[in-house]
Structures are given as structure tokens and as C-alpha cells.
Enzyme design. Structure first.
Site, mmCIF file in Angstrom:
data_model
loop_
_atom_site.group_PDB
_atom_site.id
_atom_site.type_symbol
_atom_site.label_atom_id
_atom_site.label_comp_id
_atom_site.label_asym_id
_atom_site.label_seq_id
_atom_site.Cartn_x
_atom_site.Cartn_y
_atom_site.Cartn_z
ATOM 1 C CE1 TYR A 122 -4.235 0.994 -0.248
ATOM 2 C CE2 TYR A 122 -4.491 -1.130 0.816
ATOM 3 C CZ TYR A 122 -5.017 -0.078 0.090
ATOM 4 O OH TYR A 122 -6.322 -0.115 -0.295
ATOM 5 C CD GLU A 138 -4.731 5.371 1.000
ATOM 6 O OE1 GLU A 138 -4.582 6.076 2.005
ATOM 7 O OE2 GLU A 138 -5.762 4.720 0.764
ATOM 8 C CG ASP A 178 -7.665 10.667 -24.195
ATOM 9 O OD1 ASP A 178 -6.664 9.939 -24.302
ATOM 10 O OD2 ASP A 178 -8.755 10.256 -23.768
ATOM 11 C CB THR A 180 -4.017 4.082 -22.095
ATOM 12 O OG1 THR A 180 -3.932 4.101 -23.522
ATOM 13 C CG2 THR A 180 -5.405 4.506 -21.674
ATOM 14 C CE LYS A 182 -6.747 2.422 -25.732
ATOM 15 N NZ LYS A 182 -6.841 3.068 -24.412
ATOM 16 N NE ARG A 219 -5.589 -4.211 -19.919
ATOM 17 C CZ ARG A 219 -6.039 -3.723 -21.083
ATOM 18 N NH1 ARG A 219 -6.929 -2.756 -21.104
ATOM 19 N NH2 ARG A 219 -5.611 -4.231 -22.219
HETATM 20 N N1 PLP Z 1 -9.164 7.765 -24.009
HETATM 21 C C1 PLP Z 1 -9.170 7.207 -25.219
HETATM 22 C C2 PLP Z 1 -8.985 8.073 -26.420
HETATM 23 C C3 PLP Z 1 -9.339 5.826 -25.354
HETATM 24 O O1 PLP Z 1 -9.374 5.268 -26.570
HETATM 25 C C4 PLP Z 1 -9.505 5.045 -24.186
HETATM 26 C C5 PLP Z 1 -9.691 3.581 -24.255
HETATM 27 O O2 PLP Z 1 -9.940 2.982 -25.216
HETATM 28 C C6 PLP Z 1 -9.503 5.683 -22.954
HETATM 29 C C7 PLP Z 1 -9.335 7.052 -22.892
HETATM 30 C C8 PLP Z 1 -9.788 4.943 -21.676
HETATM 31 O O3 PLP Z 1 -8.829 4.076 -21.319
HETATM 32 P P1 PLP Z 1 -9.158 2.893 -20.278
HETATM 33 O O4 PLP Z 1 -9.893 1.862 -21.023
HETATM 34 O O5 PLP Z 1 -7.785 2.494 -19.833
HETATM 35 O O6 PLP Z 1 -9.960 3.497 -19.170
#
Ligand code: PLP
Length: 410
Positions: free
Chosen positions: A49, A51, A195, A221, A224, A230
Site C-alpha cells: 500500500y 497512498e 487525450d 494510456t 495501447k 494496462r
Molecule cells: N481515451 C481514449 C482516447 C481511449 O481510446 C480510451 C480507451 O480505449 C480511454 C481514454 C480509456 O482508457 P481505459 O480503457 O484504460 O480506461
């Protein structure tokens, strides 16, 4: 040994290894990590843990954990040339949530890409927290070009006056002009959140422009194109560092997943190497090669092509829905996902298209020769969609073909 103590889970993991080995994975958001990433994620760090943040924990015994998280942060900063990084978000959705909650109040207006045009659930969809806590407006793509139309987006931004504009997508095959988004955000007095969940690997390799110099907030993320475990991450300008850290913990999360953060650190290091850059170049060139192949076989590509790791097929001229195509391809061992196309006449659970990505097959070492073969498999399967024995035969060939390739990144 897991086999002895829990034969059910042990068997299912074995089955999954077999499935991954024997099928062709064209899901644009998936990839295969290296054994080094796996060993970090599968380590005893899961026991701890922690935090808080390095040097400021609510638990004792964090001396190793602190170093691991600090290394992950340093690597993220170097990789993306960012001012501040938070590597704790459990996933991309949490990264977005933390960003919104760091500077927005419930009811604030946000402007994001419409889910139906390629945006993500967390960009303001009504069934997601982002569309219920905040007041969402949307932009899509131009009906003619099926690409982002920055003049039109600016017009929507002027009209809706968002506190935050969100750019980035889950199913958009073209480059995104982050500078244009930044300029329009400044013009209407909005924050910009970019994003980069899908294209993080391409950005690191210099194959897609980076938003880091422009956007106040960048979310992503690690699993990908970046080819890590993950998880999610946030980059931001220094002035927002404290707000972001507070929004992640204690704002929306408890203890960080330290085994995953260690995996992120390993993946960040891998992403700094020349091999990774070459891998990303191959992902993009494989995708454009595949796109050309589809066009030669009479398929229509949304927006007419691709600049990145994914493409969208509009299957209407093939008289097959995305849903049926996904099932047929799945039945022969080719994994894709159905996807709506811009202005889709069909609902999302049926959809007129499929989304295809090359990040995973490229990790397995597949190139042009293999892509020609995959195109053949896909076309044959979609043309034989109701002929069970033909599909069975294709499945055997797919299995033989796919089994030759490793399912671990080198
Ligand atoms: N943002 C975009 C553009 C995504 O394509 C995704 C997932 O496919 C996410 C955020 C969210 O990611 P997660 O599935 O890890 O929550």
C-alpha cells in the site's frame, strides 16, 4: 504452483495464451507487452500500500516504492518532454476524470469529440461520468472529408463557451492538429486536455505531433501503442501539478497499483530505445499498407485513408454490418471490433464499420508479406460469411499462420 492450487484460473490463463497465440489481433487499442513488463507487473510490488506520493506516503515501508514511482515519473517526463507527470491513474478513464475534477466544477461546460465520430466515452458521453457531472457539447468530423474540421469546431467552441476542450480520439485514423486546438481553446478561454491514449507510442517516436507544448493537460494510456501495462498517466504544466496530484489521490483513487507503476517504468524505458522507434515506424507503415490493400479489394475507408496505427472500414458497399463482420472474423480467429462510421445510419450495437489497428500484429513481427495474407483471410471470410465449412477451413489456416509468431514484445 497455480496449476495445483487453483486449476481453474491456471487453465484459463493457459487457454488465453493459446488464444492470443493462435489468433490475429487487429484490435486497435491492444498490444503485447515484453516479458520484462510482465515480470514487473507480476511482482510482489502488488503487496504494498502506498497512498500518497514519493516522500509523502500515508504508509510506512515505502522506501523502494518511492524510488520506483520516482523513476517512472522521471522517465515519463523525459519521454514526453513534459513539466509534470502523474503515473498513478489506474486507467485512461481515471486520468481523464482526474484532469476534469482538477480544474472544473460540476455543471461546467466541456467540449469533446462525439463518440459516434471517434471520441471516447470519457469525452462527455451522456452515459459516462463526464456527461453527467459536466455539461457536454460535441464536435464531430466533416461530412465530406470525414476529418476534423477546425473552423467548424472553433465555431462550436465560440457558441458553447466551454471551460475545457478535449481533443484526442479512440477511432480517428488521421493526424490531430493539437496546435489548432490550443489556439481555439485560448481564443474562447478554455483549458485544453489532449487525450493521447491511442497515439502515445507514435508521439514518443516522433510519428505524430505532440500536444505537450500546447495543452495544459495531456492524458494517456500505457497499454495501447505505448506497449506497456494496462494503465493511465497524466502530464501537465507545472502550475497544475498540485491540483492534478490532489485530484488523483485523494480525489478519485486510493492506493496506487505499484506493480503496474513498475511496469509503466519498464515500458517507458523500452520506449526510449531505437528499437521502439523502428517498431512504431513499422506500425504506421503496416497500417498504410493494409489500407491500400483494402482499397484495392474494393473496401471503403473512412476519410479515404490513414495517417496512424488504425483504419476504419465502411462495410456498407459489402452489404455486411460491423456486428456481423466482427462475429464472422471472430469465428475464424481474427479479432476486430465493430465501430460506427461518421453519420452512421445504424445504431452502435450493429454499426456499419469495423476498426482495425496494426500495433499488435507489428509487435508479433508481422510485416507486408503477412499483411497480404491477413487481407486475404479477411476478404475470404467476409465473402463466405454464411458458409460454415469454408469459415472452418479459414480458421485452421489462420491458426497455423498466427501460431508462428511470438506474443511477447522483444
Ligand atoms: N481515451 C481514449 C482516447 C481511449 O481510446 C480510451 C480507451 O480505449 C480511454 C481514454 C480509456 O482508457 P481505459 O480503457 O484504460 O480506461
Amino acid at each position: 504452483m497455480l496449476e495445483k492450487s487453483d486449476s481453474i484460473i491456471a487453465r484459463l490463463i493457459k487457454e488465453e495464451i493459446k488464444r492470443e497465440r493462435e489468433t490475429i489481433n487487429l484490435i486497435a487499442s491492444e498490444n503485447y507487452v515484453s516479458k520484462n513488463v510482465l515480470s514487473a507487473v507480476g511482482s510482489i510490488l502488488t503487496n504494498k500500500y502506498a497512498e500518497g506520493y514519493p516522500g509523502r506516503r500515508y504508509y510506512d515501508g515505502c522506501e523502494n516504492i518511492d524510488e520506483i514511482e520516482s523513476v517512472a515519473i522521471r522517465r515519463a517526463l523525459r519521454l514526453f518532454k513534459a513539466e509534470h507527470a502523474n503515473v498513478q491513474p489506474h486507467a485512461g478513464s481515471q486520468a481523464n476524470m482526474a484532469v476534469y475534477l482538477s480544474v472544473l466544477k460540476p455543471g461546467d461546460v466541456i467540449l469533446g469529440m462525439d463518440l459516434a465520430s471517434g471520441g471516447h466515452l470519457t469525452h462527455g458521453t451522456k452515459i459516462n461520468f463526464s456527461g453527467t457531472i459536466f455539461k457536454p457539447f460535441y464536435y464531430g468530423v466533416n461530412r465530406e472529408t470525414e476529418q476534423l474540421d477546425y473552423d467548424e469546431i472553433f465555431e462550436i467552441a465560440q457558441r458553447t463557451k466551454p471551460r475545457m476542450i478535449i481533443c484526442g480520439a479512440s477511432a480517428y485514423p488521421r493526424l490531430i492538429d493539437f496546435k489548432r486546438f490550443y489556439e481555439m481553446a485560448k481564443n474562447v478561454g478554455a483549458y485544453l486536455c489532449a487525450d493521447i491514449a491511442h497515439i502515445a507510442g507514435l508521439i514518443v517516436a516522433g510519428l505524430h505531433p505532440s500536444p505537450v507544448a500546447y495543452a495544459e493537460f495531456v492524458t494517456g494510456t500505457t497499454h495501447k501503442t505505448l506497449r506497456g501495462p494496462r494503465g493511465g498517466f497524466i502530464l501537465c504544466k507545472r502550475e497544475f501539478a498540485q491540483l492534478i496530484d490532489k485530484a488523483v489521490f485523494p480525489g478519485i483513487q486510493g492506493g496506487p497499483l505499484m506493480h503496474v507503476i513498475a511496469g509503466k517504468a519498464v515500458a517507458f524505458k523500452e520506449a526510449m530505445g531505437r528499437k521502439f522507434r523502428l517498431y512504431q515506424k513499422n506500425v504506421v507503415s503496416n497500417c498504410s499498407f493494409m489500407a491500400k490493400g483494402f482499397v484495392e479489394m474494393g473496401y471503403r475507408l473512412v476519410s479515404g485513408g490513414t495517417d496512424n496505427h488504425l483504419l476504419l472500414l465502411d462495410l456498407r458497399n459489402k452489404k455486411i454490418t460491423g456486428d456481423v463482420a466482427q462475429k464472422v472474423l471472430g469465428s475464424v480467429g481474427i479479432t476486430v471490433n465493430k465501430n460506427v462510421i461518421p453519420f452512421d445510419p445504424l445504431p452502435p450495437n450493429i454499426a456499419s464499420g469495423i476498426r482495425i489497428g496494426t500495433a499488435a500484429i507489428t509487435t508479433r513481427g508481422m510485416g507486408k508479406t503477412e499483411i497480404k495474407k491477413i487481407l486475404e483471410f479477411i476478404d475470404e471470410a467476409l465473402s463466405a460469411s454464411d458458409k460454415i465449412s469454408e469459415l472452418r477451413h479459414i480458421k485452421k489456416r489462420v491458426k497455423r499462420f498466427a501460431s508462428q509468431f511470438p506474443i511477447y514484445a522483444e
